[in-house]
Design a protein around this motif. Structure first.
Motif, PDB file in Angstrom:
ATOM      1  N   UNK A 274       0.873  -1.112   0.155  1.00  0.00           N
ATOM      2  CA  UNK A 274       0.055   0.063  -0.025  1.00  0.00           C
ATOM      3  C   UNK A 274       0.842   1.216   0.102  1.00  0.00           C
ATOM      4  N   UNK A 275       2.025   1.298   0.805  1.00  0.00           N
ATOM      5  CA  UNK A 275       2.930   2.443   0.782  1.00  0.00           C
ATOM      6  C   UNK A 275       4.100   1.996  -0.498  1.00  0.00           C
ATOM      7  N   UNK A 276       4.505   3.399  -0.845  1.00  0.00           N
ATOM      8  CA  UNK A 276       5.475   3.443  -1.847  1.00  0.00           C
ATOM      9  C   UNK A 276       6.921   3.335  -0.869  1.00  0.00           C
ATOM     10  N   UNK A 277       7.629   2.212  -0.981  1.00  0.00           N
ATOM     11  CA  UNK A 277       8.465   2.099  -0.009  1.00  0.00           C
ATOM     12  C   UNK A 277       9.741   1.238  -0.381  1.00  0.00           C
ATOM     13  N   UNK A 278      11.073   1.464   0.160  1.00  0.00           N
ATOM     14  CA  UNK A 278      12.185   0.470   0.128  1.00  0.00           C
ATOM     15  C   UNK A 278      12.352  -0.550   0.860  1.00  0.00           C
ATOM     16  N   UNK A 279      11.221  -0.558   1.956  1.00  0.00           N
ATOM     17  CA  UNK A 279      11.483  -1.403   3.134  1.00  0.00           C
ATOM     18  C   UNK A 279      10.505  -2.705   2.880  1.00  0.00           C
ATOM     19  N   UNK A 280      11.234  -3.963   2.983  1.00  0.00           N
ATOM     20  CA  UNK A 280      10.620  -4.981   2.805  1.00  0.00           C
ATOM     21  C   UNK A 280       9.341  -5.402   3.557  1.00  0.00           C
ATOM     22  N   UNK A 281       9.370  -4.636   4.757  1.00  0.00           N
ATOM     23  CA  UNK A 281       8.470  -5.319   5.764  1.00  0.00           C
ATOM     24  C   UNK A 281       7.233  -4.250   5.222  1.00  0.00           C
ATOM     25  N   UNK A 282       7.211  -3.471   4.690  1.00  0.00           N
ATOM     26  CA  UNK A 282       6.107  -2.545   4.206  1.00  0.00           C
ATOM     27  C   UNK A 282       5.185  -3.399   3.142  1.00  0.00           C
ATOM     28  N   UNK A 283       5.757  -4.581   2.549  1.00  0.00           N
ATOM     29  CA  UNK A 283       5.187  -5.241   1.469  1.00  0.00           C
ATOM     30  C   UNK A 283       4.245  -6.484   1.884  1.00  0.00           C
ATOM     31  N   UNK A 284       2.850  -6.520   1.387  1.00  0.00           N
ATOM     32  CA  UNK A 284       2.030  -7.470   2.000  1.00  0.00           C
ATOM     33  C   UNK A 284       1.953  -8.753   1.317  1.00  0.00           C
ATOM     34  N   UNK A 285       2.143  -8.568   0.078  1.00  0.00           N
ATOM     35  CA  UNK A 285       2.190  -9.685  -0.677  1.00  0.00           C
ATOM     36  C   UNK A 285       3.416 -10.024  -1.673  1.00  0.00           C
ATOM     37  N   UNK A 286       4.014 -11.090  -1.978  1.00  0.00           N
ATOM     38  CA  UNK A 286       5.097 -11.543  -2.312  1.00  0.00           C
ATOM     39  C   UNK A 286       4.694 -12.708  -3.435  1.00  0.00           C
TER      40      UNK A 286
END
Length: 121
Positions: A99-111
């Motif tokens: 949902x966020x525009x991020x470099x941080x992997x923990x911000x990503x919900x789906x892989x």
């Protein structure tokens, strides 16, 4: 959102590969997409990200000028064009959605499941 990365393979240094990330689910266009990679013995690292609209991108310094991220929301696809590949680009590459525009992997919900890229010298 379900993601599936593909397009990896074996390539010589200086060569190119194009990775694809296919998404399922009706809300893909609402998510920012990132590409990450994990080399043997190393942690997963950020490679590139693109906003849900495609209006802006972010690329890590290690691949800037060589890799390009793009997306096609109508096709529910994201891409990573990799040029001038180096042996140090060898890794498993993952696409992810957040949902966020991020470099941080923990911000990503789906892989996605990852695709192997091997660059020979």
């Amino acid at each position: 959102v379900q993601l599936q990365a593909s397009g990896g393979g074996l390539v010589q240094a200086g060569g190119s590969l194009s990775l694809s990330c296919a998404a399922s689910g009706r809300t893909f266009g609402n998510y920012n997409v990132g590409w990450f990679r994990r080399a043997p013995g190393k942690e997963r690292e950020f490679v590139a990200a693109i906003r849900w609209s495609g209006a802006s991108t972010d690329v890590s310094d290690s691949v800037k000028g060589r890799f390009t991220i793009s997306r096609d929301n109508a096709k529910k696809m994201a891409y990573l064009q990799m040029n001038s590949l180096k042996p140090e680009d060898t890794a498993v590459y993952y696409c992810a959605a957040a949902r966020s525009f991020s470099r941080y992997r923990y911000d990503y919900d789906y892989w996605g499941q990852g695709t192997q890229v091997t660059v020979s010298s």
